[in-house]
Design a protein around this motif. Structure first.
Motif, PDB file in Angstrom:
ATOM      1  N   ILE A   2       0.845  -1.189   0.000  1.00 54.87           N
ATOM      2  CA  ILE A   2       0.000   0.000   0.000  1.00 54.87           C
ATOM      3  C   ILE A   2       0.881   1.239   0.000  1.00 54.87           C
ATOM      4  CG2 ILE A   2      -1.781   1.282   1.263  1.00 54.87           C
ATOM      5  CD1 ILE A   2      -2.452  -1.491   2.608  1.00 54.87           C
ATOM      6  N   TRP A   3       0.923   1.924  -1.126  1.00 61.31           N
ATOM      7  CA  TRP A   3       1.639   3.192  -1.197  1.00 61.31           C
ATOM      8  C   TRP A   3       0.828   4.269  -0.465  1.00 61.31           C
ATOM      9  CZ3 TRP A   3       6.473   3.183  -3.017  1.00 61.31           C
ATOM     10  CH2 TRP A   3       6.845   2.182  -3.929  1.00 61.31           C
ATOM     11  N   GLY A   4       1.534   5.222   0.133  1.00 59.78           N
ATOM     12  CA  GLY A   4       0.841   6.310   0.821  1.00 59.78           C
ATOM     13  C   GLY A   4      -0.083   5.798   1.899  1.00 59.78           C
ATOM     14  N   LEU A   8      -6.842   7.309   1.470  1.00 57.23           N
ATOM     15  CA  LEU A   8      -7.015   6.040   0.758  1.00 57.23           C
ATOM     16  C   LEU A   8      -6.192   4.932   1.400  1.00 57.23           C
ATOM     17  CD1 LEU A   8      -6.936   7.120  -2.979  1.00 57.23           C
ATOM     18  CD2 LEU A   8      -8.750   5.801  -1.890  1.00 57.23           C
ATOM     19  N   GLY A   9      -4.924   5.219   1.638  1.00 57.95           N
ATOM     20  CA  GLY A   9      -4.039   4.197   2.183  1.00 57.95           C
ATOM     21  C   GLY A   9      -4.451   3.711   3.552  1.00 57.95           C
ATOM     22  N   VAL A  45      -0.833  -4.880  -5.325  1.00 54.65           N
ATOM     23  CA  VAL A  45      -0.250  -3.560  -5.071  1.00 54.65           C
ATOM     24  C   VAL A  45      -1.362  -2.526  -5.199  1.00 54.65           C
ATOM     25  CG1 VAL A  45       1.489  -1.864  -5.693  1.00 54.65           C
ATOM     26  CG2 VAL A  45       1.983  -4.305  -5.972  1.00 54.65           C
ATOM     27  N   PHE A  46      -1.525  -1.740  -4.148  1.00 55.49           N
ATOM     28  CA  PHE A  46      -2.577  -0.718  -4.058  1.00 55.49           C
ATOM     29  C   PHE A  46      -1.965   0.599  -4.517  1.00 55.49           C
ATOM     30  CE2 PHE A  46      -5.005   2.468  -1.687  1.00 55.49           C
ATOM     31  CZ  PHE A  46      -6.318   2.012  -1.765  1.00 55.49           C
ATOM     32  N   GLU A  47      -2.334   1.031  -5.722  1.00 51.02           N
ATOM     33  CA  GLU A  47      -1.694   2.175  -6.380  1.00 51.02           C
ATOM     34  C   GLU A  47      -2.637   3.371  -6.487  1.00 51.02           C
ATOM     35  OE1 GLU A  47       0.323   4.060  -8.008  1.00 51.02           O
ATOM     36  OE2 GLU A  47       2.183   2.942  -7.978  1.00 51.02           O
ATOM     37  N   HIS A  48      -2.131   4.534  -6.108  1.00 45.82           N
ATOM     38  CA  HIS A  48      -2.834   5.783  -6.385  1.00 45.82           C
ATOM     39  C   HIS A  48      -1.858   6.938  -6.501  1.00 45.82           C
ATOM     40  CE1 HIS A  48      -2.433   7.009  -2.060  1.00 45.82           C
ATOM     41  NE2 HIS A  48      -2.400   5.706  -1.917  1.00 45.82           N
ATOM     42  N   VAL A  49      -0.567   6.660  -6.357  1.00 44.23           N
ATOM     43  CA  VAL A  49       0.458   7.704  -6.410  1.00 44.23           C
ATOM     44  C   VAL A  49       0.800   8.044  -7.860  1.00 44.23           C
ATOM     45  CG1 VAL A  49       2.788   8.336  -5.699  1.00 44.23           C
ATOM     46  CG2 VAL A  49       1.343   6.995  -4.169  1.00 44.23           C
ATOM     47  N   HIS A  87      -0.413  16.427   5.750  1.00 45.75           N
ATOM     48  CA  HIS A  87      -1.500  15.859   6.549  1.00 45.75           C
ATOM     49  C   HIS A  87      -1.314  14.361   6.756  1.00 45.75           C
ATOM     50  CE1 HIS A  87      -2.474  14.603   2.544  1.00 45.75           C
ATOM     51  NE2 HIS A  87      -3.538  13.931   2.942  1.00 45.75           N
ATOM     52  N   LEU A  88      -2.046  13.840   7.718  1.00 44.39           N
ATOM     53  CA  LEU A  88      -2.256  12.408   7.876  1.00 44.39           C
ATOM     54  C   LEU A  88      -3.723  12.135   7.572  1.00 44.39           C
ATOM     55  CD1 LEU A  88      -0.491  11.726  11.293  1.00 44.39           C
ATOM     56  CD2 LEU A  88       0.269  10.872   9.076  1.00 44.39           C
ATOM     57  N   GLY A  89      -4.023  10.991   7.003  1.00 48.04           N
ATOM     58  CA  GLY A  89      -5.405  10.570   6.830  1.00 48.04           C
ATOM     59  C   GLY A  89      -6.258  11.599   6.128  1.00 48.04           C
TER      60      GLY A  89
END
Length: 453
Positions: A233-235, A240-241, A317-321, A412-414
């Motif tokens: 999990i990126w990010g 999202l992550g 692989v969880f991608e959104h970057v 930020h976080l979350g």
């Protein structure tokens, strides 16, 4: 905090917890405060290297729109910042006013959306105050959260999957009348029951990111997570992550999160992430994505770390970057593995070595938002306390520019919440028993102090 005496009569009634009968009998205000963009500002950043969204996001009165028969008017108690609001406020990759023009070209009720301003925001929690005459399952006074999938139920493809219809739009990004306002207009098929144990701001943070992560990982249109899967999990400390980490944990998988700082690493450990990798450990920077040799080198270093801890390469692989990570994602996924992507926050043009795709039988799945059933299932997980809110900070609507800037600069976080009609944090809970049973650390693990009484 705006005193009740300074609010329009209906807004004051909502904040005071008035009955459905009182809300129905109180007139709508003609105008209301909203975070919005101006069409005249779309060239304001020409030549600028820093497109500071605090300059383009304005808060001020806008006109109350008319309701279509299948729509409801929601008095928004709280909303949240998503990356699509940042893109809108930067006017990239194109000004979202073009979306409004295309929408209006369809005619009918859609023409209302093409205005010289756009009210943005794709998350919200609030109270239903009006319903169109075609709405059946929702009533004035209902406490709701809003699913951002704006789907046309008269399109054939929508009947197979609500994300496939050609008229599908992202509410508050590709439409007007979004959630960063005192009032929002949504279709009845966007409504979900508000999780009763959450505050307005905790509930408002969930639908867009949690639903998107659910479709990517769990739903039949995504990677079909199963017990024992290793998921990269990126990010992992972002909205999202963070939801992805929780879904993997709940589904019996092993979550491997990549983050950029030790503070973020500690945050994702609190979410239950099994293995945390600092991206600096693997030499990931903006230059690596443009050098095929470096992409493979990053992938090898990352793969070695994951195999050391799990004994295998990632199943998913969880991608959104996007540009900065996609080549490494494709390389590091195991033979027959899946890369599922829903975005490209670092750039849309991806480079990767295609040999690692075809010769190792990997798959790439494109995913966008979540259909109504997927959102409903996600909301049930949240309502039963199995998925926690990713809320980490709260701003008033007047400071929405600062909230969006925090997300724009990745400070930020979350999720970053925004109070709209809610006069202060901590309101809106109607199931105090479940809230007490869960406790602050499980209600808002990134910022438990926000969840304390």
């Amino acid at each position: 905090m705006t005193p009740l005496t300074a609010l329009p009569e209906l807004s004051a009634a909502v904040v005071a917890g008035a009955s459905a009968e009182e809300l129905a009998g109180t007139p709508l205000p003609e105008r209301f405060p909203a975070a919005h963009l101006l069409a005249d500002d779309t060239r304001m950043f020409d030549g600028d290297t820093d497109k500071d969204v605090r300059r383009s996001l304005r808060v001020g009165p806008v006109d109350m729109p008319e309701l279509a028969p299948d729509e409801v008017l929601v008095a928004v108690m709280a909303s949240a910042i998503n990356f699509n609001t940042v893109w809108s406020a930067m006017f990239e990759p194109i000004p979202t006013f073009r979306f409004l023009e295309r929408m209006a070209a369809r005619g009918g009720w859609d023409t209302r959306h093409n205005l010289p301003y756009q009210v943005v925001g794709s998350d919200a929690a609030g109270v239903v105050v009006r319903v169109g005459n075609g709405v059946r399952h929702w009533s004035i006074g209902d406490h709701v959260v809003i699913n951002p999938n704006y789907a046309d139920d008269q399109e054939p493809d929508t009947q197979a999957d609500g994300m496939l219809g050609p008229g599908q739009l992202a509410w508050g990004f590709e439409t007007n009348f979004g959630g960063l306002a005192h009032y929002a207009v949504v279709r009845a098929t966007q409504l979900l029951p508000k999780p009763a144990h959450l505050t307005w701001e905790e509930a408002a943070c969930n639908p867009l990111c949690a639903g998107t992560a659910y479709r990517m990982l769990v739903g039949e249109h995504g990677a079909r997570l199963k017990q024992g899967d290793t998921v990269l999990i990126w990010g992992a400390s972002g909205g999202l992550g963070g939801y992805a980490v929780q879904l993997v944990r709940n589904g019996g998988g092993t979550a491997v999160g990549v983050v950029g700082t030790e503070e973020k690493a500690e945050a994702v450990r609190r979410l239950g992430c099994d293995i945390v990798v600092n991206r600096h450990e693997i030499g990931l920077d903006d230059r690596a994505a443009d050098d095929p040799v470096q992409v493979v080198a990053v992938g090898k270093r990352l793969g070695k770390l994951i195999r050391k801890e799990t004994g295998d390469d990632p199943n998913i692989v969880f991608e959104h970057v996007g540009r900065a990570t996609f080549g490494a994602s494709l390389f590091v996924a195991r033979r027959g593995g899946v890369v599922v992507t829903c975005g490209s926050s670092t750039g849309y043009q991806h480079q990767f070595d295609n040999r690692y795709l075809w010769m190792r039988l990997k798959r790439i799945i494109g995913s966008h938002g979540a259909n109504y059933q997927e959102q409903w299932e996600t909301n049930r997980l949240i309502s039963t306390g199995r998925i926690a809110s990713m809320l980490s900070a709260v701003y008033p609507l007047d400071d929405v520019g600062e909230a969006a800037r925090m997300v724009q600069t990745n400070q930020h976080l979350g999720k970053v919440g925004v109070l709209c009609l809610a006069p202060r944090p901590g309101l809106g809970v109607t199931d105090a028993g479940l809230r007490a049973a869960l406790g602050p650390d499980r209600l808002a693990p990134l910022a438990p102090d926000l969840a304390r009484p």
